[in-house]
Motif scaffolding. Structure first.
Motif, PDB file in Angstrom:
ATOM      1  N   UNK A   1     -38.798  45.920 -23.973  1.00  0.00           N
ATOM      2  CA  UNK A   1     -40.023  45.170 -24.244  1.00  0.00           C
ATOM      3  C   UNK A   1     -40.451  44.365 -23.029  1.00  0.00           C
TER       4      UNK A   1
ATOM      5  N   UNK B   1     -42.216  46.749 -20.730  1.00  0.00           N
ATOM      6  CA  UNK B   1     -43.575  47.106 -21.173  1.00  0.00           C
ATOM      7  C   UNK B   1     -44.528  45.944 -20.938  1.00  0.00           C
ATOM      8  N   UNK B   2     -44.058  44.727 -21.253  1.00  0.00           N
ATOM      9  CA  UNK B   2     -44.900  43.541 -21.103  1.00  0.00           C
ATOM     10  C   UNK B   2     -45.320  43.372 -19.640  1.00  0.00           C
TER      11      UNK B   2
ATOM     12  N   UNK C   1     -53.295  45.119 -15.675  1.00  0.00           N
ATOM     13  CA  UNK C   1     -54.484  44.270 -15.773  1.00  0.00           C
ATOM     14  C   UNK C   1     -54.700  43.505 -14.469  1.00  0.00           C
ATOM     15  N   UNK C   2     -53.592  43.104 -13.829  1.00  0.00           N
ATOM     16  CA  UNK C   2     -53.719  42.411 -12.550  1.00  0.00           C
ATOM     17  C   UNK C   2     -54.426  43.282 -11.514  1.00  0.00           C
TER      18      UNK C   2
ATOM     19  N   UNK D   1     -45.335  45.627 -17.303  1.00  0.00           N
ATOM     20  CA  UNK D   1     -46.195  46.713 -16.842  1.00  0.00           C
ATOM     21  C   UNK D   1     -47.635  46.489 -17.267  1.00  0.00           C
ATOM     22  N   UNK D   2     -47.837  46.078 -18.535  1.00  0.00           N
ATOM     23  CA  UNK D   2     -49.193  45.779 -18.987  1.00  0.00           C
ATOM     24  C   UNK D   2     -49.813  44.670 -18.158  1.00  0.00           C
ATOM     25  N   UNK D   3     -48.993  43.686 -17.817  1.00  0.00           N
ATOM     26  CA  UNK D   3     -49.461  42.566 -16.987  1.00  0.00           C
ATOM     27  C   UNK D   3     -49.910  43.058 -15.614  1.00  0.00           C
TER      28      UNK D   3
ATOM     29  N   UNK E   1     -40.742  49.152 -16.001  1.00  0.00           N
ATOM     30  CA  UNK E   1     -40.329  50.155 -16.982  1.00  0.00           C
ATOM     31  C   UNK E   1     -39.086  50.889 -16.532  1.00  0.00           C
TER      32      UNK E   1
ATOM     33  N   UNK F   1     -58.058  43.038 -12.326  1.00  0.00           N
ATOM     34  CA  UNK F   1     -58.670  41.702 -12.301  1.00  0.00           C
ATOM     35  C   UNK F   1     -58.779  41.164 -10.878  1.00  0.00           C
TER      36      UNK F   1
END
Lengths: 178, 137
Positions: free
Chosen positions: B79, B82-83, B90-91, B85-87, B57, B94
């Motif tokens: 974008x 953001x993509x 979750x990593x 960061x979301x990844x 970001x 997970x």
């Protein structure tokens, strides 16, 4: 939203699909975050299956091999191709560089088709791997899970690409309406 | 520009800053304890995702030029940030689950690591939410 009624004659569906262009910047950003999260979630499901397969003790009739990697790679490649396209060139009202703009639109549509074919092929391939490799030989509990992980991975990547598509189209509609 | 809030979570700002720092320290304590208690340092990789998550970001936000009034806004770069960061987020959640499922770490270590991650992300999000300079469009 009077826009729905204005172009009534151009519509394909009887029930109007609501335009998502009024959601604004925040929802768009949230959609992209969610797309990234889903992408990672799908791949982590698959990585879980790979690690579980390689650390599994005891004799196993099948293990996760390169065949299981192919659908996920296809899906990710398709998502990559789709996102390489400039969305404005699909709509046909972009600036025509040389001569007629319809050829650019058609090129963009062909690339879009290839990308979606890769993604659909990935999902179909994962389901066929699940059936052929895991379900039909009927190996039992921990092994079928690896095939299901593969399907979950490809479905998550597809949903991620759909959310990303909707979110980014939201932005371009938004900026065009200004 | 709005003024800085003078109360957050029904507490004065100074006290809530102190409280947030305690929560952050508690989160890191949980993550480190999840490694140290079991003598198994695999969950420490989770910390790398906490460090890496805000980076896209920051980097791509500068490219996008949302703050710069002179250049036109390029949403594509933002974008990507953001993509990614979301990844990364979750990593971070997970990784302990996968490690626990593979039998590398135990289930309590997984729970401690995930709880620590939730506390750390909650601190970062609430801090940047309440104490950043809000800009009104």
């Amino acid at each position: 939203m009077p826009r729905w009624n204005e172009d009534q004659s151009h519509r394909v569906c009887l029930i109007p699909i609501p335009r998502l262009s009024d959601l604004g910047q925040k929802t768009r950003d949230a959609g992209i975050y969610i797309a990234g999260a889903l992408f990672a979630l799908g791949w982590w499901f698959f990585i879980d299956a790979v690690i579980y397969s390689s650390t599994y003790e005891g004799d196993k009739p099948v293990s996760v091999e390169f065949v299981d990697w192919v659908p996920g790679i296809c899906s990710s490649l398709g998502m990559f191709i789709i996102n390489l396209i400039d969305k404005a060139s699909l709509r046909g009202d972009s600036f025509a560089f040389s001569g007629d703009s319809t050829s650019i639109v058609w090129k963009a549509r062909v690339i879009l088709f290839i990308g979606f074919a890769f993604m659909a092929g990935g999902l179909a391939g994962s389901i066929s791997v699940l059936c052929v490799k895991y379900v039909i030989p009927d190996h039992g509990d921990p092994f079928t899970f690896w095939g299901i992980c593969n399907v979950v991975q490809n479905a998550a990547i597809m949903i991620s690409a759909a959310i990303l598509w909707v979110a980014q189209n939201t932005e371009s509609e938004y900026s065009f309406s200004i | 520009m709005t003024e800085a809030p003078n109360s957050v979570f029904f507490l004065p700002v100074t006290q809530s800053v102190i409280g947030l720092s305690f929560v952050l320290a508690l989160g890191f304590l949980l993550v480190i304890m999840s490694c140290a208690l079991y003598g198994n340092w695999w969950p420490l990789f989770v910390v790398a995702t906490y460090v890496l998550a805000p980076l896209p970001n920051a980097i791509f936000g500068r490219f996008a030029g949302r703050d710069d009034m002179m250049s036109d806004y390029q949403g594509g770069f933002a974008d990507i940030g953001y993509f990614l960061t979301g990844l990364m987020i979750v990593t971070g959640f997970c990784l302990p689950v996968v490690l626990a499922h593979a039998g590398v770490i135990t289930a309590p270590a997984m729970i401690m690591s995930i709880t620590g991650g939730l506390l750390i992300y909650g601190t970062i999000i609430s801090y940047s939410r309440f104490f950043s300079e809000e800009e009104d469009f």
